[in-house]
Design a protein around this motif. Structure first.
Motif, PDB file in Angstrom:
ATOM      1  N   LEU A  51     101.020  -4.503   6.393  1.00 51.48           N
ATOM      2  CA  LEU A  51     100.989  -5.741   6.024  1.00 51.48           C
ATOM      3  C   LEU A  51     101.623  -6.247   4.645  1.00 51.48           C
ATOM      4  O   LEU A  51     102.147  -7.315   4.813  1.00 51.48           O
ATOM      5  N   SER A  52     101.567  -5.314   3.894  1.00 51.78           N
ATOM      6  CA  SER A  52     102.168  -5.613   2.441  1.00 51.78           C
ATOM      7  C   SER A  52     103.561  -5.563   2.709  1.00 51.78           C
ATOM      8  O   SER A  52     104.509  -6.494   2.219  1.00 51.78           O
ATOM      9  N   PHE A  53     104.425  -4.665   3.495  1.00 56.36           N
ATOM     10  CA  PHE A  53     105.722  -4.867   3.892  1.00 56.36           C
ATOM     11  C   PHE A  53     105.965  -6.334   4.364  1.00 56.36           C
ATOM     12  O   PHE A  53     106.994  -6.773   4.203  1.00 56.36           O
ATOM     13  N   SER A  54     105.132  -6.696   5.376  1.00 56.30           N
ATOM     14  CA  SER A  54     105.738  -8.013   6.162  1.00 56.30           C
ATOM     15  C   SER A  54     105.492  -9.197   5.289  1.00 56.30           C
ATOM     16  O   SER A  54     106.371  -9.901   5.145  1.00 56.30           O
ATOM     17  N   ILE A  55     104.402  -8.969   4.213  1.00 55.91           N
ATOM     18  CA  ILE A  55     104.267 -10.321   3.527  1.00 55.91           C
ATOM     19  C   ILE A  55     105.371 -10.170   2.369  1.00 55.91           C
ATOM     20  O   ILE A  55     105.816 -11.335   1.812  1.00 55.91           O
ATOM     21  N   SER A  56     105.912  -9.133   1.888  1.00 50.52           N
ATOM     22  CA  SER A  56     106.774  -8.976   0.825  1.00 50.52           C
ATOM     23  C   SER A  56     108.150  -9.516   1.536  1.00 50.52           C
ATOM     24  O   SER A  56     109.040  -9.788   0.606  1.00 50.52           O
ATOM     25  N   VAL A  63      93.822   2.365  17.657  1.00 53.20           N
ATOM     26  CA  VAL A  63      94.027   1.113  17.863  1.00 53.20           C
ATOM     27  C   VAL A  63      94.728   0.658  16.918  1.00 53.20           C
ATOM     28  O   VAL A  63      95.917  -0.118  17.339  1.00 53.20           O
ATOM     29  N   PHE A  64      94.704   0.818  15.482  1.00 51.29           N
ATOM     30  CA  PHE A  64      95.542   0.435  14.588  1.00 51.29           C
ATOM     31  C   PHE A  64      96.889   1.109  14.574  1.00 51.29           C
ATOM     32  O   PHE A  64      97.987   0.516  14.524  1.00 51.29           O
ATOM     33  N   LYS A  82     102.690   0.296  16.359  1.00 54.12           N
ATOM     34  CA  LYS A  82     103.787   0.804  16.949  1.00 54.12           C
ATOM     35  C   LYS A  82     104.266  -0.524  17.827  1.00 54.12           C
ATOM     36  O   LYS A  82     105.586  -0.655  18.081  1.00 54.12           O
ATOM     37  N   VAL A  83     103.366  -1.394  18.449  1.00 50.33           N
ATOM     38  CA  VAL A  83     103.889  -2.453  19.102  1.00 50.33           C
ATOM     39  C   VAL A  83     104.557  -3.528  18.103  1.00 50.33           C
ATOM     40  O   VAL A  83     105.592  -3.982  18.485  1.00 50.33           O
ATOM     41  N   PHE A  84     104.152  -3.818  16.917  1.00 49.10           N
ATOM     42  CA  PHE A  84     104.898  -4.843  16.215  1.00 49.10           C
ATOM     43  C   PHE A  84     106.006  -4.186  15.046  1.00 49.10           C
ATOM     44  O   PHE A  84     106.745  -5.032  14.961  1.00 49.10           O
ATOM     45  N   TYR A  85     105.870  -2.882  14.831  1.00 50.60           N
ATOM     46  CA  TYR A  85     106.927  -2.390  13.956  1.00 50.60           C
ATOM     47  C   TYR A  85     107.818  -1.112  14.538  1.00 50.60           C
ATOM     48  O   TYR A  85     108.487  -0.640  13.965  1.00 50.60           O
ATOM     49  N   PRO A 138     110.255   4.386  10.970  1.00 49.46           N
ATOM     50  CA  PRO A 138     110.189   3.964   9.562  1.00 49.46           C
ATOM     51  C   PRO A 138     110.822   2.745   9.390  1.00 49.46           C
ATOM     52  O   PRO A 138     111.718   2.595  10.029  1.00 49.46           O
ATOM     53  N   VAL A 139     110.144   1.979   8.796  1.00 52.35           N
ATOM     54  CA  VAL A 139     110.802   0.365   8.286  1.00 52.35           C
ATOM     55  C   VAL A 139     111.503   0.812   7.194  1.00 52.35           C
ATOM     56  O   VAL A 139     111.557   1.560   6.325  1.00 52.35           O
ATOM     57  N   ALA A 140     112.442  -0.031   7.127  1.00 54.47           N
ATOM     58  CA  ALA A 140     113.569   0.063   5.853  1.00 54.47           C
ATOM     59  C   ALA A 140     113.033  -0.646   4.673  1.00 54.47           C
ATOM     60  O   ALA A 140     113.208  -1.822   4.864  1.00 54.47           O
ATOM     61  N   TYR A 141     112.437   0.068   3.927  1.00 54.61           N
ATOM     62  CA  TYR A 141     111.655  -0.376   2.536  1.00 54.61           C
ATOM     63  C   TYR A 141     112.325   0.139   1.426  1.00 54.61           C
ATOM     64  O   TYR A 141     112.688   1.159   1.375  1.00 54.61           O
TER      65      TYR A 141
END
Length: 146
Positions: free
Chosen positions: A34-39, A88-89, A94-97, A101-104
């Motif tokens: 969530l922090s990644f998405s908000i940032s 579930v989390f 996995k569904v959304f991201y 790994p995301v490029a952070y």
């Protein structure tokens, strides 16, 4: 340090509330994503303020409407419920991201070397993570003594 934060939180929750919460690390993961998405929409610092509140709201919902119902049934039901919440989390991430790994990258304010030991630079971002872990440790020790 991150593993310490997760394990300290698991110990703190079990010690204070008597709840076996196997989804604790998943809440941490959810906060990170969530922090990644908000940032990406705002800034790192706003994400650092907003994401914990969103995860807290999710945690309050799960505690109030799920964990309270199984608390009287014993630790095995708590374990099964929180293990299911963790699954579930995991699947939602996995569904959304995706499954990769995301490029952070660290924010510009936290890039660079904080200090040098034996010719090796220690990044400012690692000092920030260490300070966060130390503050979590101090707050958990303070909560145990109160």
């Amino acid at each position: 340090m991150l593993l310490f934060m997760v394990s300290a939180g698991l110990t703190l929750i079990f010690g204070m509330m008597g709840v076996v919460n196997f989804a604790h690390a998943s809440f941490y993961m959810l906060g990170a994503y969530l922090s990644f998405s908000i940032s990406r929409v705002t800034s790192f610092w706003w994400a650092l303020l907003i994401a914990p509140f969103l995860v807290a709201i999710i945690g309050i919902f799960i505690e109030r409407y799920m964990l309270r119902r199984v608390h009287s049934l014993g630790h095995s039901q708590q374990l099964l419920l929180t293990f299911g919440v963790a699954f579930v989390f995991d699947e939602l991430v996995k569904v959304f991201y995706g499954n990769f790994p995301v490029a952070y990258r660290a924010p510009p304010e936290l890039t660079g070397a904080a200090f040098e030991i034996f010719g090796t630079n220690f990044p400012i971002y690692r000092v920030f993570v260490a300070a966060t872990a130390i503050s979590a440790l101090i707050s958990s020790i303070h909560a145990d003594t109160c």
